[in-house]
Motif scaffolding. Structure first.
Motif, short mmCIF file in Angstrom:
data_model
loop_
_atom_site.label_atom_id
_atom_site.label_comp_id
_atom_site.label_asym_id
_atom_site.label_seq_id
_atom_site.Cartn_x
_atom_site.Cartn_y
_atom_site.Cartn_z
N ALA A 31 -8.44 20.73 3.21
CA ALA A 31 -7.08 20.70 3.76
C ALA A 31 -6.95 19.89 5.05
N ASP A 32 -7.98 19.86 5.87
CA ASP A 32 -7.93 19.11 7.13
C ASP A 32 -8.66 17.79 6.96
N VAL A 33 -7.89 16.71 6.99
CA VAL A 33 -8.44 15.39 6.67
C VAL A 33 -8.27 14.42 7.84
N VAL A 34 -9.37 13.79 8.23
CA VAL A 34 -9.30 12.76 9.28
C VAL A 34 -8.93 11.44 8.62
N PHE A 35 -7.93 10.78 9.20
CA PHE A 35 -7.38 9.53 8.67
C PHE A 35 -7.64 8.42 9.69
N PRO A 36 -8.80 7.74 9.63
CA PRO A 36 -9.08 6.66 10.60
C PRO A 36 -8.11 5.50 10.38
N LEU A 37 -7.59 4.96 11.47
CA LEU A 37 -6.66 3.84 11.37
C LEU A 37 -7.14 2.71 12.28
N ASP A 38 -7.53 1.59 11.67
CA ASP A 38 -7.93 0.42 12.43
C ASP A 38 -7.36 -0.81 11.75
N MET A 39 -7.89 -1.99 12.08
CA MET A 39 -7.35 -3.22 11.52
C MET A 39 -8.09 -3.69 10.28
N GLU A 40 -8.99 -2.87 9.74
CA GLU A 40 -9.69 -3.24 8.52
C GLU A 40 -8.74 -3.21 7.32
N ALA A 41 -9.03 -4.05 6.33
CA ALA A 41 -8.19 -4.12 5.13
C ALA A 41 -8.11 -2.77 4.43
N GLY A 42 -6.91 -2.37 4.08
CA GLY A 42 -6.72 -1.11 3.35
C GLY A 42 -6.62 0.11 4.22
N SER A 43 -6.79 -0.03 5.54
CA SER A 43 -6.79 1.13 6.42
C SER A 43 -5.46 1.90 6.37
N LYS A 44 -4.35 1.19 6.50
CA LYS A 44 -3.05 1.87 6.46
C LYS A 44 -2.60 2.14 5.02
N GLN A 45 -3.07 1.30 4.05
CA GLN A 45 -2.64 1.46 2.67
C GLN A 45 -3.10 2.78 2.05
N LYS A 46 -4.17 3.35 2.59
CA LYS A 46 -4.66 4.61 2.01
C LYS A 46 -3.68 5.76 2.23
N VAL A 47 -2.62 5.53 3.00
CA VAL A 47 -1.60 6.56 3.18
C VAL A 47 -0.95 6.90 1.83
N LYS A 48 -0.99 5.94 0.89
CA LYS A 48 -0.46 6.21 -0.45
C LYS A 48 -1.25 7.34 -1.12
N TRP A 49 -2.58 7.32 -0.88
CA TRP A 49 -3.40 8.39 -1.44
C TRP A 49 -3.19 9.68 -0.67
N LEU A 105 -1.68 -2.91 15.52
CA LEU A 105 -2.11 -1.58 15.11
C LEU A 105 -1.03 -0.54 15.37
N ARG A 106 -0.31 -0.68 16.47
CA ARG A 106 0.81 0.23 16.77
C ARG A 106 1.88 0.13 15.68
N ALA A 107 2.12 -1.09 15.20
CA ALA A 107 3.10 -1.30 14.13
C ALA A 107 2.63 -0.61 12.84
N ASP A 108 1.33 -0.72 12.55
CA ASP A 108 0.77 -0.04 11.38
C ASP A 108 0.91 1.47 11.51
N LEU A 109 0.67 1.98 12.71
CA LEU A 109 0.79 3.41 12.96
C LEU A 109 2.23 3.88 12.72
N ARG A 110 3.20 3.09 13.15
CA ARG A 110 4.60 3.46 12.91
C ARG A 110 4.90 3.53 11.42
N GLN A 111 4.33 2.60 10.65
CA GLN A 111 4.54 2.61 9.20
C GLN A 111 3.93 3.87 8.57
N VAL A 112 2.70 4.19 9.00
CA VAL A 112 2.03 5.39 8.47
C VAL A 112 2.83 6.64 8.83
#
Length: 283
Positions: A147-165, A193-200
């Motif tokens: 239930a408690d999941v760490v969601f690392p967010l950086d500039m690597e490819a696919g980092s923000k896209q995993k929000v779909k999962w 990265l801040r822009a990606d965070l806003r999207q997530v």
């Protein structure tokens, strides 16, 4: 035996203690999700060598798998199928996951040590060959509810896209996500990265997914800091995005390897950046 249930957790099993860890995690998930478990044993040179050493016929594999499946059904009330397949571990697991339309592959490991340092990472090879995400476990799930999941967010490819999962994971496990944001000295990169965070954040808000925002220190290795953070909050797993075309083995440990083989033994869900379905395995 082939599974006919569209919701299936696939477990690659080799009759070892590490395989038992994978099965335990898969069964725990199956009970929460009410999914079926499919136990897969790959018949290769290693398994044939073990059979010869134990003076057992090839047919004994099916007998052992059936006994394991019956034991799980009796103890946990989980629907279980089993099957064996000849061939390469990596190719056969990928083929079976497609054939049975698996949702997950749960895979157990002792961590990267000993011969793996010399020959390369088994987990990395498996993740690269598997068409669906891989759940890597180093110890029994015990009381974990995933239930408690760490969601690392950086500039690597696919980092923000995993929000779909993350959306699917929340629906299945009622998960809460702890977004852990990397720090960059370059202000231009940090603004991206801040822009990606806003999207997530927007996606999680839209889907009513609970989350927290957390920021890594500016100094230090992000993968190692992510594991330290996961330990601190007692997370059930870390979710990372892996690109089969880019993920590599390193003698000194790539960022993905440092997370997957973390010494705190925190489970890691590896989401294929090219395919957001799932698989779990134990070898």
């Amino acid at each position: 035996m082939e599974s006919d249930n569209k919701n299936v957790i696939l477990v690659a099993y080799d009759f070892t203690s590490i395989g038992d860890i994978a099965i335990e995690n898969a069964v725990k998930m199956a009970k929460i999700l009410q999914y079926k478990v499919c136990i897969l044993h790959i018949i290769n040179k290693t398994s044939r060598k073990n059979l010869k050493k134990a003076n057992e016929p090839l047919e004994s594999i099916s007998q052992k798998l059936e006994k394991t499946a019956q034991s799980i059904k009796k103890e946990h009330g989980v629907d279980v199928d089993y099957m064996s397949r000849k061939g390469s571990i990596f190719r056969a697991i990928a083929e079976v996951s497609k054939e049975i339309n698996a949702n997950f592959l749960v895979f157990g490991t002792h961590g990267k040590k000993g011969i793996q340092f010399l020959l390369g990472s088994f987990a990395i090879k498996l993740i690269k060959s598997c068409p669906v995400p891989v759940f890597v476990a180093q110890q029994p799930a015990k009381e974990s509810k995933f239930a408690d999941v760490v969601f690392p967010l950086d500039m690597e490819a696919g980092s923000k896209q995993k929000v779909k999962w993350a959306i699917a994971l929340h629906k299945q496990f009622q998960s809460k996500f702890h977004i852990y944001v990397d720090s960059y000295p370059d202000e231009f990169i940090q603004n991206r990265l801040r822009a990606d965070l806003r999207q997530v954040r927007n996606i999680m808000d839209k889907n009513n997914i609970p989350y927290s925002e957390n920021y890594s220190p500016k100094k230090g290795n992000f993968s190692e800091k992510t594991v330290e953070f996961a330990k601190e909050i007692k997370a059930d797993m870390i979710m990372i995005s892996t690109d089969p075309d880019k993920i590599t083995w390193s003698l000194f440990g790539s960022p993905d390897e440092r997370t997957i083989y973390n010494t705190e033994k925190i489970p890691v869900m590896c989401i294929n950046a090219q395919d957001l379905r799932v698989i779990i395995g134990g070898l």
